[in-house]
Design an enzyme around this catalytic site. Sequence first.
Site, PDB file in Angstrom:
ATOM      1  N   ASP A 252      42.637  37.688  48.410  1.00 48.09           N
ATOM      2  CA  ASP A 252      42.124  37.577  49.773  1.00 48.09           C
ATOM      3  C   ASP A 252      41.385  36.260  49.955  1.00 48.09           C
ATOM      4  O   ASP A 252      41.178  35.499  49.010  1.00 48.09           O
ATOM      5  CB  ASP A 252      41.191  38.752  50.073  1.00 48.09           C
ATOM      6  CG  ASP A 252      41.946  40.081  50.150  1.00 48.09           C
ATOM      7  OD1 ASP A 252      43.093  40.074  50.635  1.00 48.09           O
ATOM      8  OD2 ASP A 252      41.387  41.100  49.719  1.00 48.09           O
TER       9      ASP A 252
ATOM     10  N   HIS B 230      48.721  36.435  49.260  1.00 52.25           N
ATOM     11  CA  HIS B 230      47.795  37.271  50.007  1.00 52.25           C
ATOM     12  C   HIS B 230      47.989  38.770  49.737  1.00 52.25           C
ATOM     13  O   HIS B 230      47.231  39.595  50.243  1.00 52.25           O
ATOM     14  CB  HIS B 230      47.938  37.007  51.504  1.00 52.25           C
ATOM     15  CG  HIS B 230      46.639  37.086  52.251  1.00 52.25           C
ATOM     16  ND1 HIS B 230      45.606  37.903  51.865  1.00 52.25           N
ATOM     17  CD2 HIS B 230      46.200  36.451  53.375  1.00 52.25           C
ATOM     18  CE1 HIS B 230      44.597  37.775  52.707  1.00 52.25           C
ATOM     19  NE2 HIS B 230      44.927  36.904  53.625  1.00 52.25           N
TER      20      HIS B 230
END
Length: 438
Positions: free
Chosen positions: A414, A410
Amino acid sequence: MSKIELKMPKMGESISEATVLNWLKNEGDTVEQDETVLEVATDKVDSEVPSPCDGVIAKILVEPNTVVNIGDVIAIIEANGEAGAKKTAQKEVAATPSPEKKETNSTTTKKTERYSAADYKALSAGENDGFLSPLILNIAKKENLSIEEVLSINGSGEGGRIRKSDVVSYLKNRQYPLPSRPVQQVSAPKSNYKAPPISFVEGKDRIVEMDRMRQMIADHMVYSKHTSPHVTSYIEVDVTNIVEWRNRVKKEFQQKYNQKLTFTPIFVEAVAKAIQAYPMINVAVDDNKIVVRKDINIGMATALPSGNLIVPVVKNADEKNLLGLAKQVNHLAENARNNSLKPEEIKGSSFTISNVGTFGSLMGTPIINQPEVAILALGIIKKRPEVITMDKGDEIAIRSMMYLSLSFDHRVVDGFLGGSFLRKVGDELEAFDSNREI
């Protein structure tokens, strides 16, 4: 008898050094030509080094757990007879480095020349025996770490020894300005957490030592979880067309090309197409920079007969047709089963897949294979009733269904990118042409 030098052999174009794991012969032992003398290892592959001739081990020059340059002499063998010596000399002609290369690769001590004899004494005087492997010293030299700074790193190894993953983690989070403190003041901070006691019942329980590969896997997995904030997304995919097509053509495929047709090359093909559509999933993170890979090299997480895990790599998967992928997948799988993977066959992956369905798992939450930023798990294919939309309306039909799960980093991936990429893989699988020619 003629004396023959046993040198650390070349194990791939990008391999410049290897670690001596274990000597299978002692000084004074008799050896035959091509008989295994010792075991060595690079970052991931354990290899055996054979004797170049018949003879006797006269001298062992390198201790176990020592990092050695490719081409360095590691033992002396007294060859039996002139014929054996001549044959050995002929075999070594092509592998003998030029004088210029000998000067740059002469000894392993050059790698740690930043440290003096006094420094080594200081290194061996610290807490937890102060042991630093040649590999750690080599990294310290390249990164310009002082002795004080090296010894300040908290070691996760047995007895607090410093491992490669500890140094890598330290360098990633290195604080500036660097602390200045003498060696004798270096001490590992104490944790308030007390590990739960492990009971051992004599006569019932048994202790199994981790082998080297298992230790490396453990370090790699822990490092990945500490480095990348993992997020996992899931989708369900209808692979009925793929299952029906493979069942129909696999015998003909075997007869025509002498190759097994498994599901893996089909999965690799779909992933390669999805990466072409979303190239930012095919990246690595270097501090604050993102390295976008041009080559699409798909790693396949593969279980070895020993139970350990290795990741052979299908290079340039996007440039191969299904037959080419099938040949490469079968070749790598066979070499993995026989423990004969070459160093170059397990390096350079840019994205990894893990077929957890092979073991009957419905789905998985795989750990990212660093320095990649995503890994795809493929669950078991199961038949079950599903509602499908036909021209005349909704119907219930028996379909072959499979879960896909994507774990992604992450920091740079995304939800939009991760979810879009995962959906693209699913779409490629569901759009598979059941009338495809082989």
